[in-house]
Scaffold this active site. Structure first.
Site, mmCIF file in Angstrom:
data_model
loop_
_atom_site.group_PDB
_atom_site.id
_atom_site.type_symbol
_atom_site.label_atom_id
_atom_site.label_comp_id
_atom_site.label_asym_id
_atom_site.label_seq_id
_atom_site.Cartn_x
_atom_site.Cartn_y
_atom_site.Cartn_z
ATOM 1 C CG ASP A 87 3.084 -12.385 -1.194
ATOM 2 O OD1 ASP A 87 1.858 -12.579 -1.222
ATOM 3 O OD2 ASP A 87 3.835 -12.628 -2.160
ATOM 4 C CD GLU B 52 -1.988 -12.671 -0.310
ATOM 5 O OE1 GLU B 52 -2.296 -11.889 -1.212
ATOM 6 O OE2 GLU B 52 -1.343 -13.722 -0.510
ATOM 7 C CB CYS C 148 0.916 0.918 -6.669
ATOM 8 S SG CYS C 148 2.416 1.889 -6.371
ATOM 9 C CB CYS D 137 3.217 1.951 -9.970
ATOM 10 S SG CYS D 137 1.641 2.834 -9.832
ATOM 11 C CB CYS E 281 3.370 6.702 -8.524
ATOM 12 S SG CYS E 281 3.635 5.046 -7.843
ATOM 13 C CG ASP F 284 6.678 -12.531 -4.616
ATOM 14 O OD1 ASP F 284 5.510 -12.577 -5.032
ATOM 15 O OD2 ASP F 284 7.566 -13.300 -5.011
#
Length: 423
Positions: A183, A278, A345, A365, A368, A375
């Site tokens: 990332d 990405e 998540c 999250c 959960c 990141d």
């Protein structure tokens, strides 16, 4: 492969190369203008083979054009052909060839047949250039192949000599190493999914260098205003000295950024078999927020600072380097859609903006209870998406078609239980 070395021309060679650099820029602009004119007026496509005949006539009539080596002029016209080919290639991101300004970096190209390199000792070598003679350069690494072309260029810190070298190296076989997702961000330069801490790029300028750069920029603005008011816009020697000092600091910043980028991409390509990143559209991400007088933009200065931070981390350059380094070291590069990677998540797959409130550094999250660095969570999700694509190799292309996030992610988001209404 490319090889770049620091060159040290004496005063006479420095003046000749600078003069040739401006002549090469003028030749590029004239050749481009000729092609555009013929296409607009006659719909005729002019190529370098025909333009070389005009170049021969121009070298006879114009002394400043005749001073430039003939091989250099022919090389510039071939480069213009390649620029047009890149523009028309749908897989290439190049724009239409642009004219070069006077402030453009000076560059003098030569074909490989016109240059000769000889080694002086372990640290120094010389290259023979047409009409110039032997030019010394620092042999910081072995050339390691047959020279196909050479380019002498100048940046803020001095002259450089670059060689295009045919090494004969073939792509390595798959290395079989583990996969990872990366990332690229602003606060964290790069977060690898297999690591517990981000890789941070050190400041490209120290605090004192930033202060000096700011003072030089202010001095330049004052000197330009004075030149426009009292000298008809003509630059003084002091103004040119200020511009050279700014260019030197800028070149130092660029070199430090490039050093970090090369070390990062080389390490990723060597130690991983599958690298997921990405598929970012950097041009859209760094658009200005400045509007018009009727509808001014919002947070213009803040967006300008964000744009500088995005471009300082060079996500496009990192992807470009990974594309060819993965072929070298037997790994695969996969670009995945960036849709909601920071809001998904990595543990349960829920897509919820509330899991990352205020775009902070913490991801929690809402379903959960998975807690992680935002990141790092995004890098794990990027790796999962890269694995789901089957590890298809996209190294042969500069870009891939825009695709949506897999339907499973959207389905999970729709099927998430809605909170019960109070009362």
């Amino acid at each position: 492969m490319g090889r770049k070395y620091r060159a040290y021309p004496p005063c006479e060679q420095d003046q000749v190369l600078a003069r040739w650099g401006h002549t090469a820029r003028a030749l590029w602009n004239v050749a481009l203008e000729q092609r555009v004119y013929l296409w607009e007026q006659r719909r005729y496509t002019l190529r370098s083979v025909e333009q070389c005949r005009f170049l021969t006539a121009a070298r006879t009539d114009l002394d400043w054009m005749g001073d430039l080596p003939a091989q250099t002029g022919q090389q510039i016209l071939r480069q213009l052909d390649q620029s047009y080919a890149n523009f028309w290639n749908p897989r290439h991101s190049a724009r239409f060839p642009a004219r070069k300004k006077r402030t453009h970096r000076l560059s003098v190209p030569f074909p490989g047949q016109a240059v000769e390199v000889r080694k002086l000792n372990r640290k120094w070598a010389e290259v023979r250039l047409p009409k110039v003679g032997w030019l010394r350069f620092r042999l910081s690494r072995a050339i390691g192949g047959t020279i196909r072309n050479a380019t002498v260029s100048r940046d803020g810190s001095g002259w450089n000599i670059s060689f295009g070298v045919h090494t004969g190296r073939r792509p390595d076989a798959p290395n079989g190493k583990p996969a990872c997702g990366v990332d690229f961000g602003v606060a964290a330069s790069a977060f690898v999914s297999t690591e517990t801490s981000p890789r941070l790029m050190a400041p490209t300028l120290t605090a004192n260098e930033r202060k000096r750069l700011k003072a030089l920029e202010q001095r330049k603005a004052r000197q330009i205003a004075y030149a426009k008011k009292h000298q008809g816009g003509k630059y003084s020697r002091r103004l040119r000295t200020t511009i050279a000092q700014i260019a030197k600091l800028t070149a130092r910043r660029v070199n430090r950024r490039r050093d970090f980028t090369h070390k990062l991409t080389t390490d990723l390509a060597k130690n991983h078999g599958l690298i997921g990143i990405e598929d970012l559209r950097v041009r859209n991400m760094s658009k200005s927020a400045k509007g018009t007088a009727e509808s001014p933009g919002r947070n213009v200065r803040a967006k300008a600072g964000l744009n500088r931070s995005i471009l300082d981390n060079t996500p496009g350059e990192r992807r470009r380097q990974l594309e060819y380094k993965t072929r070298m070291y037997g790994s695969v590069l996969v670009a995945v859609p960036p849709f909601h990677t920071s809001q998904t998540c990595a543990a349960c797959g829920l897509v919820d903006p509330e899991s990352r409130k205020g775009c902070g550094r913490l991801f929690a999250c809402t379903r959960c209870g998975h807690v992680d660095d935002a990141d790092h969570n995004a890098s794990v999700e990027i790796e999962a998406r890269a694995r789901r694509t089957g590890g298809s190799d996209i190294n042969s292309t500069r870009s891939i078609p825009r695709v949506r996030v897999p339907a499973s992610g959207r389905r999970r988001m729709r099927e998430a239980p809605k909170p019960a209404c109070a009362g």
